[in-house]
Design a protein around this motif. Structure first.
Motif, PDB file in Angstrom:
ATOM      1  N   UNK A 262      31.383  30.401  37.155  1.00 26.67           N
ATOM      2  CA  UNK A 262      30.987  29.981  35.804  1.00 26.67           C
ATOM      3  C   UNK A 262      31.747  30.741  34.731  1.00 26.67           C
ATOM      4  N   UNK A 263      32.013  32.025  34.948  1.00 27.98           N
ATOM      5  CA  UNK A 263      32.774  32.790  33.961  1.00 27.98           C
ATOM      6  C   UNK A 263      34.208  32.266  33.856  1.00 27.98           C
ATOM      7  N   UNK A 264      34.797  31.944  34.998  1.00 28.40           N
ATOM      8  CA  UNK A 264      36.147  31.375  34.970  1.00 28.40           C
ATOM      9  C   UNK A 264      36.147  30.039  34.235  1.00 28.40           C
ATOM     10  N   UNK A 265      35.180  29.217  34.508  1.00 26.00           N
ATOM     11  CA  UNK A 265      35.130  27.886  33.921  1.00 26.00           C
ATOM     12  C   UNK A 265      34.873  27.917  32.418  1.00 26.00           C
ATOM     13  N   UNK A 266      33.946  28.772  31.991  1.00 21.89           N
ATOM     14  CA  UNK A 266      33.526  28.784  30.591  1.00 21.89           C
ATOM     15  C   UNK A 266      34.460  29.574  29.684  1.00 21.89           C
ATOM     16  N   UNK A 267      35.018  30.667  30.213  1.00 22.49           N
ATOM     17  CA  UNK A 267      35.723  31.597  29.335  1.00 22.49           C
ATOM     18  C   UNK A 267      37.190  31.793  29.674  1.00 22.49           C
ATOM     19  N   UNK A 274      38.740  37.341  34.601  1.00 23.10           N
ATOM     20  CA  UNK A 274      37.380  37.806  34.368  1.00 23.10           C
ATOM     21  C   UNK A 274      37.403  39.045  33.478  1.00 23.10           C
ATOM     22  N   UNK A 275      36.323  39.245  32.761  1.00 16.18           N
ATOM     23  CA  UNK A 275      36.202  40.408  31.891  1.00 16.18           C
ATOM     24  C   UNK A 275      35.813  41.647  32.688  1.00 16.18           C
ATOM     25  N   UNK A 276      36.178  42.802  32.176  1.00 14.66           N
ATOM     26  CA  UNK A 276      35.721  44.044  32.784  1.00 14.66           C
ATOM     27  C   UNK A 276      34.200  44.056  32.893  1.00 14.66           C
ATOM     28  N   UNK A 329      42.749  31.189  43.804  1.00 13.16           N
ATOM     29  CA  UNK A 329      43.897  30.320  43.518  1.00 13.16           C
ATOM     30  C   UNK A 329      44.102  30.140  42.015  1.00 13.16           C
ATOM     31  N   UNK A 330      43.016  30.126  41.244  1.00  8.95           N
ATOM     32  CA  UNK A 330      43.154  30.048  39.793  1.00  8.95           C
ATOM     33  C   UNK A 330      43.923  31.249  39.271  1.00  8.95           C
ATOM     34  N   UNK A 352      41.318  37.026  27.966  1.00  5.91           N
ATOM     35  CA  UNK A 352      40.968  36.008  28.951  1.00  5.91           C
ATOM     36  C   UNK A 352      41.759  34.719  28.787  1.00  5.91           C
ATOM     37  N   UNK A 353      42.385  34.520  27.617  1.00  4.52           N
ATOM     38  CA  UNK A 353      43.239  33.344  27.415  1.00  4.52           C
ATOM     39  C   UNK A 353      44.643  33.545  27.972  1.00  4.52           C
ATOM     40  N   UNK A 354      44.915  34.746  28.509  1.00 10.34           N
ATOM     41  CA  UNK A 354      46.201  35.018  29.139  1.00 10.34           C
ATOM     42  C   UNK A 354      47.196  35.764  28.283  1.00 10.34           C
TER      43      UNK A 354
END
Length: 420
Positions: A262-267, A274-276, A329-330, A352-354
């Motif tokens: 869910x964190x990957x999908x939402x943020x 993922x965030x620290x 894989x993401x 998180x946006x890269x």
């Protein structure tokens, strides 16, 4: 950071010999607590194949294994010490807040258990680490390890625990039980089960089933609804379930896998990062909105979350789990595209946006992506580039953290990791 004989008898037919070997293997598998003359899973034996489709670095397996051994020897020389007497071994962390931290001792136990067979002193070192951990209990739960010690090996800063250290200590003890049995100086299995029970009691949020930051962040403490992504060790939770028979570890594992997804999908839909730290776990979990424990980048992919590609992908390749595989894989797809396939372009901090917020280079960020690369059949060239980078990068004796992540990522990427 909280800053692993041949039998010759005249008259044996090949079939009878195979049957005898089969019976012996079955006996060993069902009696893990019987002490053996040597490690049951010596490094380089590759007894536990990874999930179908998992890549491995190109080249002869023996050569790949030897590159791991070379890195291990340098890591051991730099950081495995006997500085405080008492028959203790400690893993030194010169770049952490204190000379000795729980995370480092956990790393040491996992590494030495996995390297048994390549290092004839592995059991001696492991037992010295066990003795050290037992002598430094947390003040809140004596089954857990105090998080920090000073140069004289005295526990400091409250003598409470750090979750990541405890998770690896327990996991290391389970590895040791499989390697050497539990009828020697220490009953590894008994110690592991006790430690796992301590983790469940004091380091798992009873409401969310997510890992707490330590045994100091219990109900009513201001950090109680915060969790750290580098503590989401899915393969460890599987091992704890197997060791204890406690189905709560299935619930805990699933809660963390759902949170990762869910964190990957939402943020971080485009990166998988993922965030620290994740806050608001009692409501709608989200990346930390700034400093909640360590820095203004607590909501970014920083010095804690940098380990996540290694940890998530390790579960993917050892279990074949679809959720872990998709998450890994993401991460792999994003970093491969971000760098254009050049490991030298991996930085030391990303939003998180890269987008990067630091321009440094460190093995703590680079090495975990080699494990993530194992999960993508189309990433052989990328994996080989990463492996070449890891194998060619010498251990810096001043940088325990990066070196420890580098070594453990190499152990997994080389096919030498296994789940007890």
């Amino acid at each position: 950071m909280a800053q692993q004989q041949s039998i010759r008898r005249r008259g044996f037919t090949a079939g009878a010999l195979a049957a005898a070997v089969g019976l012996l293997a079955t006996a060993l598998a069902t009696t893990p607590s019987v002490a053996a003359a040597g490690p049951a899973v010596p490094f380089g034996s590759h007894q536990f194949p990874y999930a179908a489709g998992t890549l491995k670095p190109s080249g002869a397996q023996a050569a790949v294994d030897q590159q791991v051994v070379t890195t291990y020897k340098a890591w051991k020389s730099a950081f495995v010490k006997q500085n405080c007497g008492n028959g203790w071994y400690q893993v030194l962390s010169p770049d952490a807040d204190h000379p000795y931290v729980a995370e480092a001792q956990g790393y040491g136990m996992v590494v030495t258990a996995l390297m048994a067979g390549a290092d004839p002193d592995a059991k001696k070192i492991f037992d010295g680490l066990v003795k050290y951990t037992l002598a430094h209990p947390s003040v809140n739960n004596s089954a857990l390890l105090a998080a920090e010690q000073d140069s004289s090996c005295r526990s400091v800063d409250g003598s409470d625990s750090a979750t990541d250290g405890d998770l690896d200590v327990a996991y290391g003890l389970l590895l040791a039980d499989k390697q050497w049995g539990s009828s020697g100086t220490y009953d590894y299995k008994e110690l592991a089960v006790k430690h796992i029970a301590g983790i469940k009691k004091s380091e798992v949020n009873a409401t969310t089933h997510l890992m707490l930051l330590g045994d100091w962040s219990g109900s009513g403490e201001s950090h109680h609804w915060i969790t750290r992504s580098s503590d989401w060790l899915i393969d460890h939770f599987r091992a704890f379930r197997t060791a204890t028979g406690d189905s709560a570890w299935d619930t805990i594992r699933t809660a963390h896998q759902n949170l990762i997804t869910s964190q990957q999908s939402k943020y971080a839909a485009s990166t998988g990062l993922l965030a620290d730290f994740v806050v608001n776990t009692n409501g709608t979990p989200k990346p930390a909105p700034g400093k909640v424990l360590e820095s203004s980048h607590d909501g970014d992919f920083g010095w804690n979350a940098c380990r996540d590609p290694w940890r998530i992908a390790t579960d993917a390749v050892t279990s074949g789990d679809a959720a872990s595989l998709a998450s890994a894989r993401k991460l792999n797809g994003w970093i491969k595209a971000k760098t254009g396939g050049d490991p030298n372009k991996i930085g030391t901090g990303y939003h998180l946006n890269g987008s990067a917020f630091e321009s440094g280079k460190d093995m703590a960020f680079t090495a975990p992506f080699a494990v993530a690369a194992l999960t993508d059949p189309g990433s052989q060239a990328w994996l080989d580039a990463l492996w070449g980078k890891l194998a060619a990068t010498p251990v810096d004796p001043k940088l325990y953290y990066g070196a420890s992540v580098q070594l453990q990522s190499m152990i997994v990427a080389s096919g030498n990791y296994w789940v007890p």
